[in-house]
Scaffold this active site. Sequence first.
Site, mmCIF file in Angstrom:
data_model
loop_
_atom_site.group_PDB
_atom_site.id
_atom_site.type_symbol
_atom_site.label_atom_id
_atom_site.label_comp_id
_atom_site.label_asym_id
_atom_site.label_seq_id
_atom_site.Cartn_x
_atom_site.Cartn_y
_atom_site.Cartn_z
ATOM 1 N N GLY A 1 0.801 -1.218 0.000
ATOM 2 C CA GLY A 1 0.000 0.000 0.000
ATOM 3 C C GLY A 1 0.829 1.262 0.000
ATOM 4 N N GLU B 1 -3.960 -3.498 5.092
ATOM 5 C CA GLU B 1 -5.086 -3.129 4.229
ATOM 6 C C GLU B 1 -4.745 -3.329 2.758
ATOM 7 O OE1 GLU B 1 -2.426 0.180 3.888
ATOM 8 O OE2 GLU B 1 -3.166 -0.823 5.685
ATOM 9 N N ASP B 2 -3.458 -3.249 2.397
ATOM 10 C CA ASP B 2 -3.065 -3.408 1.004
ATOM 11 C C ASP B 2 -3.311 -4.842 0.519
ATOM 12 O OD1 ASP B 2 -1.151 -4.380 2.719
ATOM 13 O OD2 ASP B 2 0.461 -3.086 2.006
ATOM 14 N N TYR B 3 -2.993 -5.830 1.362
ATOM 15 C CA TYR B 3 -3.229 -7.230 0.985
ATOM 16 C C TYR B 3 -4.714 -7.486 0.744
ATOM 17 C CZ TYR B 3 -3.851 -12.280 1.515
ATOM 18 O OH TYR B 3 -4.234 -13.593 1.319
#
Length: 424
Positions: free
Chosen positions: A229, A254-256
């Site tokens: 992210g 949160e990026d995953y």
Amino acid sequence: MALMAMDDALAIFLTVLAVIVLVLDFILLCLHFLSIIYCRIHCNRKPVGLVREELPGVSILKPLVGVDPNFAENLETFFTLDYPKYELLLCVHEECDPAISIIKPLMEKYPNVDSQLFIGESCDEAGTHHEHIGGERVGINPKVNNMNQGYKCSKYDLIMVSDAGCHANNDTLYDLVSHMTETVGVVHQMPYVLPRKGFASIVEMVYFGGAHARMYLGANAIGINCVTGMSSMMRKSILEDAGGMSELGKYIAEDYFMGKACWDRGFTVKVTSLFAMQNSGTYSLKRFKSRMARWCKLRLATVPPLVIFEPLTECLALGACTAWAVYFLFHVHPLVFFLCHSLVWFILDYIQLLGVQNGPLPFNKFEYTVAWITREVLAILAFIEALFDPNIKWRTGTFRLKWGGQVMEVKDEDASKGCRCYLV
């Protein structure tokens, strides 16, 4: 007879284990070659064939907390992007954040740039009035909470999230948009670093251009969800269908889960040709190790089986296991094999780094050797720290990871029992 049977069973088990280790070593070696080839073919390519008048608008979210010596320089590169239509949504945690003293002069210096400042909290009890003060807490993730206001006010479907330490160039948005085709839901840039002074900077460059690039580019080449992210672009429509920013707020990684939301809806995820150039003004070996431990904690919590496989992706641990395997199966001297194995990975990491750098390195081969060894040792220490301390400290709080990637906030006195790493 029973003892003989036990010996035979143990021998079979050790033989199978040795074969598994050799197969894993071969797979990772192939992945190493694949990442080198993929880098040469895919990376450091400027976007072509884009019609300026047809480019879509982009909303850039900048979650910001605090400042470092390079903060103003990094942020200004986003005010000077050569792209026809974008807005800059600057999100700070609270009204007394020192970042505001740098943000406002830049907004005044570039009045033609569509930019807005969003402030999450007021520093005084009365709550000084400001049209963008008063952020909404949508989850446990402080970064998501920080940028949620800007996200809700974004005008365009393409949302770029860029961390404070990123240094943009004129082609950054062109590169991201060029990879955002109809079947793609998220595009992301592989982290790399600008050269800075000091040995710690060399270690960071050796890691992000070598070992990290090996796994990052290799995973993306074979279609594994590997998203950072730090600098990425998503479709707002897909994120809204997945529950919006509030759904990401319950995860630290949160990026995953942003990438997972795209895969679950039939969209793909692509890595761009250019890199996310990190240019933090505050860096040291201690901060580097803490950062590696934090990323390791996130991976272990998000994908628990990595507790076993994570150390075996590192040269020293894998080399030691493979040395035992070839000694057990073929009676090759383990120390000789370990040294040869390490030399091969050392050379391949150097070739990988040259491909990522795409030009002369700002240090010599001796400095590379020392930095490479240092990084390999720090990787082992970071993994040990990740195993025994589940806590992650961000500047706004301390959090404890749970299996599956969710987190819970803990009090500082509870967190002080273990080490802390900083979200950067």
